[in-house]
Design a protein around this motif. Structure first.
Motif, PDB file in Angstrom:
ATOM      1  N   ILE A 135      12.889  80.030  48.952  1.00 13.48           N
ATOM      2  CA  ILE A 135      12.867  80.299  47.520  1.00 13.48           C
ATOM      3  C   ILE A 135      12.748  81.505  47.146  1.00 13.48           C
ATOM      4  O   ILE A 135      11.774  82.244  47.886  1.00 13.48           O
ATOM      5  CB  ILE A 135      12.576  79.151  46.880  1.00 13.48           C
ATOM      6  N   LYS A 136      13.180  82.425  46.309  1.00 14.15           N
ATOM      7  CA  LYS A 136      12.777  83.592  45.820  1.00 14.15           C
ATOM      8  C   LYS A 136      12.504  83.600  44.410  1.00 14.15           C
ATOM      9  O   LYS A 136      13.180  83.073  43.543  1.00 14.15           O
ATOM     10  CB  LYS A 136      14.045  84.756  45.906  1.00 14.15           C
ATOM     11  N   VAL A 137      11.261  84.058  44.145  1.00 12.44           N
ATOM     12  CA  VAL A 137      10.609  84.228  42.659  1.00 12.44           C
ATOM     13  C   VAL A 137      11.707  85.182  41.649  1.00 12.44           C
ATOM     14  O   VAL A 137      11.957  86.324  42.268  1.00 12.44           O
ATOM     15  CB  VAL A 137       9.323  84.555  42.568  1.00 12.44           C
ATOM     16  N   ASP A 138      12.178  84.647  40.624  1.00 16.22           N
ATOM     17  CA  ASP A 138      12.798  85.484  39.732  1.00 16.22           C
ATOM     18  C   ASP A 138      11.938  86.225  38.541  1.00 16.22           C
ATOM     19  O   ASP A 138      11.891  87.368  38.490  1.00 16.22           O
ATOM     20  CB  ASP A 138      14.168  84.989  38.777  1.00 16.22           C
ATOM     21  N   ALA A 139      11.194  85.363  38.187  1.00 11.69           N
ATOM     22  CA  ALA A 139      10.256  85.536  37.071  1.00 11.69           C
ATOM     23  C   ALA A 139       9.291  84.632  36.664  1.00 11.69           C
ATOM     24  O   ALA A 139       9.566  83.493  37.146  1.00 11.69           O
ATOM     25  CB  ALA A 139      10.883  86.445  35.646  1.00 11.69           C
ATOM     26  N   GLN A 140       8.517  85.015  35.670  1.00 15.13           N
ATOM     27  CA  GLN A 140       7.682  83.966  35.197  1.00 15.13           C
ATOM     28  C   GLN A 140       8.656  83.072  34.229  1.00 15.13           C
ATOM     29  O   GLN A 140       9.480  83.486  33.605  1.00 15.13           O
ATOM     30  CB  GLN A 140       6.561  84.679  34.006  1.00 15.13           C
ATOM     31  N   ASN A 141       8.199  81.985  34.051  1.00 18.54           N
ATOM     32  CA  ASN A 141       8.795  80.872  33.073  1.00 18.54           C
ATOM     33  C   ASN A 141       8.438  80.941  31.713  1.00 18.54           C
ATOM     34  O   ASN A 141       7.199  80.241  31.457  1.00 18.54           O
ATOM     35  CB  ASN A 141       8.838  79.484  33.755  1.00 18.54           C
ATOM     36  N   GLY A 142       8.947  81.512  30.814  1.00 18.11           N
ATOM     37  CA  GLY A 142       8.308  81.574  29.510  1.00 18.11           C
ATOM     38  C   GLY A 142       8.379  80.498  28.850  1.00 18.11           C
ATOM     39  O   GLY A 142       9.444  79.352  28.721  1.00 18.11           O
ATOM     40  N   PRO A 143       7.324  79.946  28.294  1.00 15.58           N
ATOM     41  CA  PRO A 143       7.077  78.561  27.567  1.00 15.58           C
ATOM     42  C   PRO A 143       7.995  78.605  26.447  1.00 15.58           C
ATOM     43  O   PRO A 143       8.030  79.575  25.671  1.00 15.58           O
ATOM     44  CB  PRO A 143       5.656  78.314  27.372  1.00 15.58           C
ATOM     45  N   CYS A 144       8.476  77.396  25.999  1.00 11.96           N
ATOM     46  CA  CYS A 144       9.228  77.426  24.889  1.00 11.96           C
ATOM     47  C   CYS A 144       9.049  76.070  23.920  1.00 11.96           C
ATOM     48  O   CYS A 144       8.167  75.205  24.384  1.00 11.96           O
ATOM     49  CB  CYS A 144      10.806  77.223  25.318  1.00 11.96           C
ATOM     50  N   ARG A 145       9.608  75.999  22.876  1.00 13.11           N
ATOM     51  CA  ARG A 145       9.073  74.880  22.099  1.00 13.11           C
ATOM     52  C   ARG A 145       9.794  73.411  22.299  1.00 13.11           C
ATOM     53  O   ARG A 145       9.291  72.456  22.167  1.00 13.11           O
ATOM     54  CB  ARG A 145       9.599  75.056  20.295  1.00 13.11           C
ATOM     55  N   ILE A 146      10.857  73.549  23.245  1.00  9.08           N
ATOM     56  CA  ILE A 146      11.337  72.330  23.744  1.00  9.08           C
ATOM     57  C   ILE A 146      10.549  71.486  24.669  1.00  9.08           C
ATOM     58  O   ILE A 146      10.112  70.584  24.736  1.00  9.08           O
ATOM     59  CB  ILE A 146      12.883  72.606  24.454  1.00  9.08           C
ATOM     60  N   ALA A 147       9.924  72.575  25.741  1.00  7.38           N
ATOM     61  CA  ALA A 147       8.934  71.825  26.320  1.00  7.38           C
ATOM     62  C   ALA A 147       7.677  71.502  25.947  1.00  7.38           C
ATOM     63  O   ALA A 147       6.954  70.394  26.163  1.00  7.38           O
ATOM     64  CB  ALA A 147       8.521  72.830  27.636  1.00  7.38           C
ATOM     65  N   GLY A 148       7.383  72.281  24.777  1.00  7.08           N
ATOM     66  CA  GLY A 148       6.101  71.854  23.952  1.00  7.08           C
ATOM     67  C   GLY A 148       6.437  70.703  23.375  1.00  7.08           C
ATOM     68  O   GLY A 148       5.349  69.791  23.212  1.00  7.08           O
ATOM     69  N   ARG A 149       7.562  70.358  22.918  1.00  4.83           N
ATOM     70  CA  ARG A 149       7.597  69.170  22.210  1.00  4.83           C
ATOM     71  C   ARG A 149       7.519  67.858  23.226  1.00  4.83           C
ATOM     72  O   ARG A 149       6.987  66.973  22.859  1.00  4.83           O
ATOM     73  CB  ARG A 149       8.993  69.127  21.499  1.00  4.83           C
ATOM     74  N   SER A 150       8.190  67.983  24.469  1.00  7.51           N
ATOM     75  CA  SER A 150       7.901  66.833  25.366  1.00  7.51           C
ATOM     76  C   SER A 150       6.505  66.764  25.765  1.00  7.51           C
ATOM     77  O   SER A 150       6.182  65.744  25.683  1.00  7.51           O
ATOM     78  CB  SER A 150       8.463  67.544  26.515  1.00  7.51           C
ATOM     79  N   VAL A 151       5.711  67.938  25.608  1.00  8.41           N
ATOM     80  CA  VAL A 151       4.171  67.617  26.027  1.00  8.41           C
ATOM     81  C   VAL A 151       3.664  67.247  24.955  1.00  8.41           C
ATOM     82  O   VAL A 151       2.804  66.076  25.180  1.00  8.41           O
ATOM     83  CB  VAL A 151       3.594  69.131  26.107  1.00  8.41           C
ATOM     84  N   ALA A 152       3.997  67.241  23.684  1.00 10.59           N
ATOM     85  CA  ALA A 152       3.094  66.715  22.610  1.00 10.59           C
ATOM     86  C   ALA A 152       3.689  65.425  22.481  1.00 10.59           C
ATOM     87  O   ALA A 152       2.893  64.448  22.157  1.00 10.59           O
ATOM     88  CB  ALA A 152       3.819  67.370  21.074  1.00 10.59           C
ATOM     89  N   GLU A 153       4.869  64.999  22.651  1.00  8.25           N
ATOM     90  CA  GLU A 153       5.224  63.440  22.832  1.00  8.25           C
ATOM     91  C   GLU A 153       4.492  62.561  23.736  1.00  8.25           C
ATOM     92  O   GLU A 153       4.211  61.667  23.503  1.00  8.25           O
ATOM     93  CB  GLU A 153       6.765  63.386  22.704  1.00  8.25           C
TER      94      GLU A 153
END
Length: 205
Positions: A135-153
Motif C-alpha cells: 500500500i502507498k501512503v497518500d497523506a495524513q488523515n485529517g481529524p473531523c467532527r464525524i469521527a469525533g462524535r463517534s469517539v464521544a458517543e
C-alpha cells in the motif's frame, strides 16, 4: 552544468530515503453503509481497496477536504485505507480526558505497531506486507467532527457535541494516514511490514 540549488539562494536540504520495520497489530473492515469498523481476521484487497468496505472504490466523491472541487465531484480514491497507531490514539484520548480511543470508533482499517510517529510518515511511503500486499501512503488523515462524535458517543462522554468539536484539535497530526492499494492480496494480523520512506525535501520557490 547549471546548478539548480546554489548555496547562496534557498539551499534545499535533501533527507535520504530509509527503510523501517513494523507489524500489523489488528485489521478492521467497515460495513458498506457506515464508516465505523469491526475487527476481522484478514483484509482482502483489490485495486479498489478492501472488498466490501465503506471506503472501497476506484473513485470517490469530493467533500470538505477538497474545497477546490464542487462537493460531490467524482475523483480518484486515494483514501481506500485508514492506518493508525495505538500510541498516537492514546495521546489523543489523554488530551480528550477519556480512557481510550479504539481504532474501530474512527474507521481504522489497519492498526500498526513498531513505527514511531506513524502520522508523520510522508506521502509516497510504501508499506510492503510479508504476504505480498503493497500500500502507498497518500497523506495524513485529517481529524473531523464525524469521527469525533463517534469517539464521544462510544467513550460515553457527557457532551457528544463538545467531544465532536474537541477531537479535531486533540487529534491533529495524530489521526494516522490514508493510503491506497498498489499491489493487492491479503493482510493478516501479526504480519511483518517493510516500510520504505522516500527521499524528502522542503520545496521553497
Amino acid at each position: 552544468m547549471l546548478d539548480l540549488f546554489p548555496e547562496t539562494e534557498n539551499p534545499v536540504e535533501i533527507i535520504p530515503a530509509r527503510k523501517l520495520a513494523a507489524q500489523v497489530a489488528a485489521v478492521y473492515v467497515a460495513p458498506s453503509d457506515h464508516f465505523e469498523t469491526r475487527a476481522v481476521d484478514e483484509l482482502r484487497l483489490g485495486f479498489d481497496g478492501i472488498d466490501g468496505d465503506f471506503h472501497a472504490g476506484a473513485t470517490r466523491r469530493s467533500g470538505g477536504r477538497e474545497p477546490w472541487y464542487p462537493r460531490g465531484t467524482e475523483m480518484r480514491n486515494e483514501r481506500q485505507l485508514s492506518v493508525v497507531a495505538a500510541d498516537e490514539l492514546a495521546i489523543v484520548a489523554q488530551r480528550m480526558g477519556i480512557a481510550e480511543i479504539k481504532p474501530e470508533w474512527i474507521g481504522a482499517n489497519l492498526l500498526i505497531e513498531g513505527l514511531p510517529h506513524l502520522s508523520m510518515l510522508p506521502s509516497g511511503t510504501l508499506l510492503f506486507f510479508r504476504g505480498g500486499v503493497t500500500i502507498k501512503v497518500d497523506a495524513q488523515n485529517g481529524p473531523c467532527r464525524i469521527a469525533g462524535r463517534s469517539v464521544a458517543e462510544n467513550a460515553g462522554m457527557a457532551d457528544h457535541e463538545a467531544g465532536a468539536l474537541l477531537f479535531p484539535k486533540a487529534a491533529k497530526r495524530l489521526r494516522g494516514l490514508v493510503a491506497w492499494v498498489e499491489k493487492p492480496g491479503r493482510i493478516t494480523t501479526g504480519e511483518e511490514i517493510s516500510v520504505r520512506v522516500p527521499e524528502q525535501w522542503i520545496y521553497r520557490a
